[in-house]
Design a protein around this motif. Sequence first.
Motif, short mmCIF file in Angstrom:
data_model
loop_
_atom_site.label_atom_id
_atom_site.label_comp_id
_atom_site.label_asym_id
_atom_site.label_seq_id
_atom_site.Cartn_x
_atom_site.Cartn_y
_atom_site.Cartn_z
N ILE A 48 0.77 -1.18 -0.04
CA ILE A 48 -0.07 -0.06 -0.01
C ILE A 48 0.85 1.33 -0.05
O ILE A 48 0.41 2.43 -0.12
CB ILE A 48 -1.00 0.09 1.19
CG1 ILE A 48 -0.34 -0.30 2.38
CG2 ILE A 48 -2.09 -0.99 0.75
CD1 ILE A 48 0.30 0.81 3.24
N LEU A 49 2.15 1.05 0.16
CA LEU A 49 2.83 2.41 -0.02
C LEU A 49 4.39 2.01 -0.55
O LEU A 49 4.91 0.90 -0.42
CB LEU A 49 3.33 2.74 1.48
CG LEU A 49 2.52 3.71 2.36
CD1 LEU A 49 3.24 3.97 3.71
CD2 LEU A 49 2.32 4.95 1.57
N TYR A 50 4.80 2.98 -1.60
CA TYR A 50 5.91 2.87 -2.26
C TYR A 50 6.92 4.24 -1.73
O TYR A 50 6.24 5.20 -1.83
CB TYR A 50 5.76 2.77 -3.81
CG TYR A 50 5.10 1.36 -4.08
CD1 TYR A 50 5.60 0.45 -4.47
CD2 TYR A 50 3.58 1.34 -3.86
CE1 TYR A 50 5.17 -0.61 -4.66
CE2 TYR A 50 2.87 0.13 -4.27
CZ TYR A 50 3.78 -0.74 -4.85
OH TYR A 50 3.08 -2.08 -5.14
N LEU A 51 8.18 3.82 -1.30
CA LEU A 51 9.00 5.03 -0.87
C LEU A 51 10.21 5.16 -1.74
O LEU A 51 10.60 4.21 -1.76
CB LEU A 51 9.13 4.75 0.50
CG LEU A 51 8.12 4.60 1.51
CD1 LEU A 51 8.67 4.51 3.23
CD2 LEU A 51 6.91 5.59 1.46
N ALA A 52 10.21 6.11 -2.14
CA ALA A 52 11.57 6.38 -2.85
C ALA A 52 12.71 7.26 -2.21
O ALA A 52 12.33 8.25 -1.85
CB ALA A 52 11.44 7.25 -4.25
N TYR A 53 13.75 6.62 -1.85
CA TYR A 53 14.92 7.13 -1.18
C TYR A 53 16.02 7.41 -2.02
O TYR A 53 16.40 6.72 -2.87
CB TYR A 53 15.36 6.11 -0.03
CG TYR A 53 14.28 5.98 1.01
CD1 TYR A 53 14.63 6.98 2.28
CD2 TYR A 53 13.45 5.18 1.16
CE1 TYR A 53 13.58 6.95 3.29
CE2 TYR A 53 12.51 4.99 2.20
CZ TYR A 53 12.77 5.98 3.20
OH TYR A 53 11.77 5.83 4.38
N LYS A 54 16.59 8.73 -1.99
CA LYS A 54 17.70 9.27 -2.87
C LYS A 54 18.68 9.49 -1.89
O LYS A 54 18.35 10.35 -0.95
CB LYS A 54 17.29 10.19 -3.66
CG LYS A 54 18.22 10.34 -4.87
CD LYS A 54 17.73 11.30 -5.81
CE LYS A 54 18.84 11.33 -7.03
NZ LYS A 54 18.02 12.21 -8.34
N ASN A 55 19.89 8.96 -1.70
CA ASN A 55 20.89 9.23 -0.87
C ASN A 55 20.33 9.01 0.77
O ASN A 55 20.57 10.02 1.39
CB ASN A 55 21.63 10.68 -0.93
CG ASN A 55 22.07 10.68 -2.32
OD1 ASN A 55 22.79 9.60 -3.01
ND2 ASN A 55 21.93 11.73 -3.02
N ASN A 56 19.31 8.02 0.96
CA ASN A 56 18.89 7.77 2.22
C ASN A 56 18.02 8.94 2.72
O ASN A 56 17.60 8.92 3.91
CB ASN A 56 20.00 7.66 3.33
CG ASN A 56 20.82 6.30 3.06
OD1 ASN A 56 20.35 5.29 2.72
ND2 ASN A 56 22.04 6.45 3.29
N TYR A 57 17.43 9.55 1.70
CA TYR A 57 16.49 10.75 2.27
C TYR A 57 15.02 10.53 1.30
O TYR A 57 15.28 9.96 0.08
CB TYR A 57 17.09 12.12 1.64
CG TYR A 57 16.29 13.32 2.27
CD1 TYR A 57 16.36 13.80 3.41
CD2 TYR A 57 15.15 13.82 1.71
CE1 TYR A 57 15.59 14.83 3.77
CE2 TYR A 57 14.45 14.82 1.86
CZ TYR A 57 14.79 15.40 3.24
OH TYR A 57 14.04 16.48 3.70
N LEU A 58 14.02 10.62 2.07
CA LEU A 58 12.94 10.30 1.36
C LEU A 58 12.55 11.50 0.01
O LEU A 58 12.23 12.50 0.55
CB LEU A 58 11.74 10.25 2.34
CG LEU A 58 10.08 9.87 1.53
CD1 LEU A 58 10.31 8.84 1.26
CD2 LEU A 58 9.00 10.01 2.79
N ALA A 59 12.64 10.81 -1.18
CA ALA A 59 12.44 11.93 -2.31
C ALA A 59 11.13 11.92 -2.71
O ALA A 59 10.53 12.93 -3.38
CB ALA A 59 13.29 11.54 -3.39
N GLY A 60 10.20 10.84 -2.46
CA GLY A 60 8.77 10.77 -3.02
C GLY A 60 8.27 9.55 -2.43
O GLY A 60 8.82 8.50 -1.97
#
Length: 361
Positions: A48-60
């Motif tokens: 139910i959730l998709y989290l995009a991390y860029k350099n360990n930071y939530l990007a979207g």
Amino acid sequence: MEIKRIKLKALEHFIESEEFKSLENQPLSRLRALSYLQNPRADMDDTILYLAYKNNYLAGYRSILPDILYGNSGPVKVGWLSGNWVLPELRRQGIASRLLEEAYKDWQGRLLFTNYAPESKAVYDKSEKFIIYKQYIGLRYYFRSSIYDLLKKRSTLVNKMKYLFIFLDAVVNFFQNLRLHIYNSRNKDSLPAFEYITAPDAEVYKIMETMQKNELENRSGNDHKWILDFPWITSAPLQDRNSGKYHFSVFSRQYNNFCLKIYQDHKCKGYIHMVRKDDFLSVPYFYTTSDELVIEAARLINLMAVALKVSVATVYQPLLLRALKSIKSPALGKKVIVRNYMVSRELKTDLPQESTVAFQD
């Protein structure tokens, strides 16, 4: 970029975790998380959730609301595309598209959406995976002047002339309030017999069952109880410490569900569910076994809008629209609006011909 998935069975642990609490931009409000956990149509293994991390930071992030539609060969498990957000400085870098691709793969293409923001629609259009399945032409009735509130986010000129527009609204509404008072006095005694209830009961559900044969959602009494008991929005006078972390609606000055049983000859013949959110009134569900009660329900909507002092009422239900057009309205004006139900090309093959089915708002 790393994509992290959250299944429903892990959601409660996630929102209680230090990881979630430390996020500057949270992908879910606690109210919405609680609603997801109680969803009678969801399975614990649904992602139910998709989290995009860029350099360990939530990007979207992207959230999916599990549901069931009744298709050509019976029930079809689907996911509604719900919340979609990307950090402003990282937009137009393909993050939203990547999140959509991951969800599309996991849900085997059985995704759909409606009531979308233009930014989200651009992502869906770019994917070329979705088509219009069903379209409703609705009406938005304006019961009070609210020019400033309607335009302040669209025009810098309106904000520069803020007090002029507020003054104009006040002048128009002074005379409109007199007009609405007269309308209420003339019509309040002609209301149908009705009763407020907290959720659809056995009598109401019996009416629903007779009219749901062509509805794709075909919601049960338990489904309606879930919708009413676990809303995503609540009334609150002030924003709390988490309100700035979640970029979708959580709090409203006034938020109410009104469930009405409508009677004819002392028998329950109809049900109408109205939602008031601040200055807006909507009608998510309407059922009746009596053609005569459709006109009465339309009058009831007008009088509820007047009594609640809302500025805008929106209706998509075809039966109600025909009735509203046939009676005198106390509104200042009205506007045609369109609601599209978009489905994936794969999902469309599982669904009946669109002309034979209906969605409730």
